[in-house]
Scaffold this motif. Sequence first.
Motif, PDB file in Angstrom:
ATOM      1  N   ILE A  23       0.699  -1.576  -0.337  1.00 23.71           N
ATOM      2  CA  ILE A  23      -0.502   0.033  -0.116  1.00 23.71           C
ATOM      3  C   ILE A  23       0.727   1.143   0.185  1.00 23.71           C
ATOM      4  O   ILE A  23       1.727   1.572   0.804  1.00 23.71           O
ATOM      5  CB  ILE A  23      -1.155   0.165   1.267  1.00 23.71           C
ATOM      6  N   LEU A  24       0.472   2.067  -1.109  1.00 22.96           N
ATOM      7  CA  LEU A  24       0.881   3.545  -1.295  1.00 22.96           C
ATOM      8  C   LEU A  24      -0.118   5.016   0.056  1.00 22.96           C
ATOM      9  O   LEU A  24      -1.045   4.836  -0.821  1.00 22.96           O
ATOM     10  CB  LEU A  24       1.865   3.634  -2.063  1.00 22.96           C
ATOM     11  N   ASP A  25       0.148   4.940   0.835  1.00 22.73           N
ATOM     12  CA  ASP A  25      -1.082   6.163   1.333  1.00 22.73           C
ATOM     13  C   ASP A  25       0.065   7.792   1.075  1.00 22.73           C
ATOM     14  O   ASP A  25       0.795   7.755   1.864  1.00 22.73           O
ATOM     15  CB  ASP A  25      -1.212   5.333   2.565  1.00 22.73           C
ATOM     16  N   ASP A  31      -1.997  11.790   9.615  1.00 22.94           N
ATOM     17  CA  ASP A  31      -3.043  10.971   9.485  1.00 22.94           C
ATOM     18  C   ASP A  31      -2.828   9.747   9.072  1.00 22.94           C
ATOM     19  O   ASP A  31      -3.215   8.729   9.745  1.00 22.94           O
ATOM     20  CB  ASP A  31      -4.056  10.981   8.280  1.00 22.94           C
ATOM     21  N   PHE A  32      -1.167   9.111   8.750  1.00 23.83           N
ATOM     22  CA  PHE A  32      -1.023   8.263   8.691  1.00 23.83           C
ATOM     23  C   PHE A  32      -0.520   7.047   9.636  1.00 23.83           C
ATOM     24  O   PHE A  32      -0.599   5.746  10.229  1.00 23.83           O
ATOM     25  CB  PHE A  32       0.361   8.033   7.143  1.00 23.83           C
ATOM     26  N   ASN A  33       0.406   8.021  10.765  1.00 27.33           N
ATOM     27  CA  ASN A  33       1.143   7.725  11.890  1.00 27.33           C
ATOM     28  C   ASN A  33      -0.582   7.278  13.102  1.00 27.33           C
ATOM     29  O   ASN A  33      -0.403   6.243  13.207  1.00 27.33           O
ATOM     30  CB  ASN A  33       1.686   8.578  12.494  1.00 27.33           C
ATOM     31  N   ASP A  34      -1.079   7.791  12.843  1.00 24.69           N
ATOM     32  CA  ASP A  34      -2.272   7.955  13.160  1.00 24.69           C
ATOM     33  C   ASP A  34      -2.977   6.458  13.038  1.00 24.69           C
ATOM     34  O   ASP A  34      -3.887   5.863  14.580  1.00 24.69           O
ATOM     35  CB  ASP A  34      -3.925   9.016  13.593  1.00 24.69           C
ATOM     36  N   TRP A  35      -3.607   6.537  11.714  1.00 23.59           N
ATOM     37  CA  TRP A  35      -4.706   5.372  11.911  1.00 23.59           C
ATOM     38  C   TRP A  35      -4.200   5.045   9.883  1.00 23.59           C
ATOM     39  O   TRP A  35      -4.225   5.409   8.835  1.00 23.59           O
ATOM     40  CB  TRP A  35      -5.789   5.941  11.375  1.00 23.59           C
ATOM     41  N   LYS A  36      -4.006   3.560  10.117  1.00 18.45           N
ATOM     42  CA  LYS A  36      -3.753   2.812   8.993  1.00 18.45           C
ATOM     43  C   LYS A  36      -4.749   1.682   8.402  1.00 18.45           C
ATOM     44  O   LYS A  36      -4.645   0.753   8.913  1.00 18.45           O
ATOM     45  CB  LYS A  36      -2.308   2.816   8.117  1.00 18.45           C
ATOM     46  N   ILE A  37      -4.104   0.639   7.119  1.00 16.48           N
ATOM     47  CA  ILE A  37      -4.912  -0.077   6.885  1.00 16.48           C
ATOM     48  C   ILE A  37      -3.264  -1.172   7.329  1.00 16.48           C
ATOM     49  O   ILE A  37      -2.311  -0.927   6.701  1.00 16.48           O
ATOM     50  CB  ILE A  37      -5.012  -0.688   5.417  1.00 16.48           C
ATOM     51  N   THR A  47       3.749   8.847   1.520  1.00 20.24           N
ATOM     52  CA  THR A  47       4.571  10.171   0.763  1.00 20.24           C
ATOM     53  C   THR A  47       3.289  10.715   0.352  1.00 20.24           C
ATOM     54  O   THR A  47       2.112  10.516  -0.525  1.00 20.24           O
ATOM     55  CB  THR A  47       5.179   9.387  -0.291  1.00 20.24           C
ATOM     56  N   PRO A  48       3.496  11.697   1.241  1.00 22.58           N
ATOM     57  CA  PRO A  48       1.746  12.579   0.980  1.00 22.58           C
ATOM     58  C   PRO A  48       1.923  12.704  -0.609  1.00 22.58           C
ATOM     59  O   PRO A  48       2.651  13.748  -1.074  1.00 22.58           O
ATOM     60  CB  PRO A  48       1.950  13.761   1.666  1.00 22.58           C
ATOM     61  N   MET A 101     -10.289   6.239   2.469  1.00 16.28           N
ATOM     62  CA  MET A 101     -10.123   5.145   3.422  1.00 16.28           C
ATOM     63  C   MET A 101     -11.451   5.850   4.267  1.00 16.28           C
ATOM     64  O   MET A 101     -11.617   4.795   5.146  1.00 16.28           O
ATOM     65  CB  MET A 101      -8.957   6.089   4.479  1.00 16.28           C
ATOM     66  N   LYS A 102     -12.212   6.270   3.982  1.00 13.25           N
ATOM     67  CA  LYS A 102     -13.729   6.311   4.432  1.00 13.25           C
ATOM     68  C   LYS A 102     -14.309   5.211   4.348  1.00 13.25           C
ATOM     69  O   LYS A 102     -14.702   4.765   4.663  1.00 13.25           O
ATOM     70  CB  LYS A 102     -14.524   7.622   3.846  1.00 13.25           C
ATOM     71  N   SER A 103     -13.958   4.679   2.605  1.00 12.57           N
ATOM     72  CA  SER A 103     -14.804   3.528   2.552  1.00 12.57           C
ATOM     73  C   SER A 103     -14.047   2.031   3.427  1.00 12.57           C
ATOM     74  O   SER A 103     -14.720   0.943   3.668  1.00 12.57           O
ATOM     75  CB  SER A 103     -14.429   2.761   1.284  1.00 12.57           C
ATOM     76  N   TRP A 104     -12.667   2.486   3.684  1.00 13.27           N
ATOM     77  CA  TRP A 104     -12.106   1.627   4.807  1.00 13.27           C
ATOM     78  C   TRP A 104     -12.714   0.980   5.673  1.00 13.27           C
ATOM     79  O   TRP A 104     -13.002   0.402   6.531  1.00 13.27           O
ATOM     80  CB  TRP A 104     -10.931   1.794   4.156  1.00 13.27           C
ATOM     81  N   SER A 105     -13.076   2.474   6.580  1.00 13.40           N
ATOM     82  CA  SER A 105     -13.008   2.682   7.437  1.00 13.40           C
ATOM     83  C   SER A 105     -15.069   2.046   7.977  1.00 13.40           C
ATOM     84  O   SER A 105     -15.545   1.696   9.112  1.00 13.40           O
ATOM     85  CB  SER A 105     -13.580   4.364   7.976  1.00 13.40           C
ATOM     86  N   GLU A 106     -15.832   2.230   6.348  1.00 11.95           N
ATOM     87  CA  GLU A 106     -16.766   1.932   6.633  1.00 11.95           C
ATOM     88  C   GLU A 106     -17.555   0.303   6.452  1.00 11.95           C
ATOM     89  O   GLU A 106     -18.831   0.145   7.133  1.00 11.95           O
ATOM     90  CB  GLU A 106     -18.257   2.481   5.796  1.00 11.95           C
TER      91      GLU A 106
END
Length: 376
Positions: A23-25, A31-37, A47-48, A101-106
């Motif tokens: 995964i390239l986030d 945001d990546f450090n707080d929460w990711k797949i 890489t932003p 990530m919205k779809s991943w969260s839900e």
Amino acid sequence: MALHMMEASEVAKKVINQEELFILDVRNEADFNDWKIEGETIESMNTPYFDLIDGVDEVLPQLPEDKDILVVCAKEGSSVFVADQIVEATGRDVSALKGGMKSWSEHLEPVKIADLGDNSALYQFVRLGKGCLSYMIVSGNEAAMIDPLRMTDQYQAFADKIGVNTIHLIDTHLHADHISGGRRLAANNEGTYYLPSKDAGEVQFDFTPVEDGQEIVFGQDEVTIRAVYSPGHTIGSTSFILNDTYLFTGDILFLDSIGRPDLAGLAEDWVADLRETLYVRYKKLDQNLQVLPAHFAKLHELANDGRVVARLGDLYEHNEGLNVDDEDAFRKMVTENLPPQPNAYQEIRETNMGKLNPDQEEETEMEIGPNRCAVS
């Protein structure tokens, strides 16, 4: 070569089946450090997006040749832009996460826990993106749900698929980390919404109160759900025992940790209740009960088939939160050095009380982020 859109359900199956994925986030670093797949076979790098607007050359050497590549952003657009550039630069097939990530969260992944009889079954819905767990108990053409989330369309689609009407909607407590779907499902199915009475002092809508020892019996096989008062995470927290076999613990007990007592600002008041529940009430229960919590924290808590379940007696052997003999040490553990509180937890509580009525986009923003209901 082509750009593909990967559904959250496809990512979920890769996580559960332990299939390799890179995964390239492209969200910002915080945001990546707080929460990711995450997953046992998921490799990711951050890489932003703003570092890639002028080209993707800097990330190309870091992309593995032997793994599928998925580009992820918050809502979809940035990942499509970056993935398309990688396709053009490398000639490889690359995917972007549909809905971000919205779809991943839900996304909710249904997993069968067990058959309960010829006409009955128990399903667990795993919300991998937030660590939430909810349950559907089916008997004949009727169903009950425990701790349903706000993604009611996914539950309804599953219920329609198996041909049941969900008429009993039960929350183990007033949630602070996610918005309950119980009221909505009850309204949509002409069902009954149950909430522990001691958590409902400020609730602004009609509900059916749940008290210790109360039983809900329904369906072709007359499955039985019995309430067991178990305060500590909240003052009204209530566990439920299904057919003397399964124990739904809500946010009181998890496989690797225990519930935190501070999300209503009353940690010092509720510590004694939490200890009483975990060290006295639960110890009096049948230790062969299968524990089904409302959350998980780490993916190793999932079995190979995606289920999150463990025998109560085994948790007393291995769960650190159940093995703190000194009461002062226990108090410090559950009141000091806790993880950050869930995003917008106070607004979520007020939404679950009926005091706030956010729109769908606001609900999504309120829930973004990881599960933070455990002590650790």
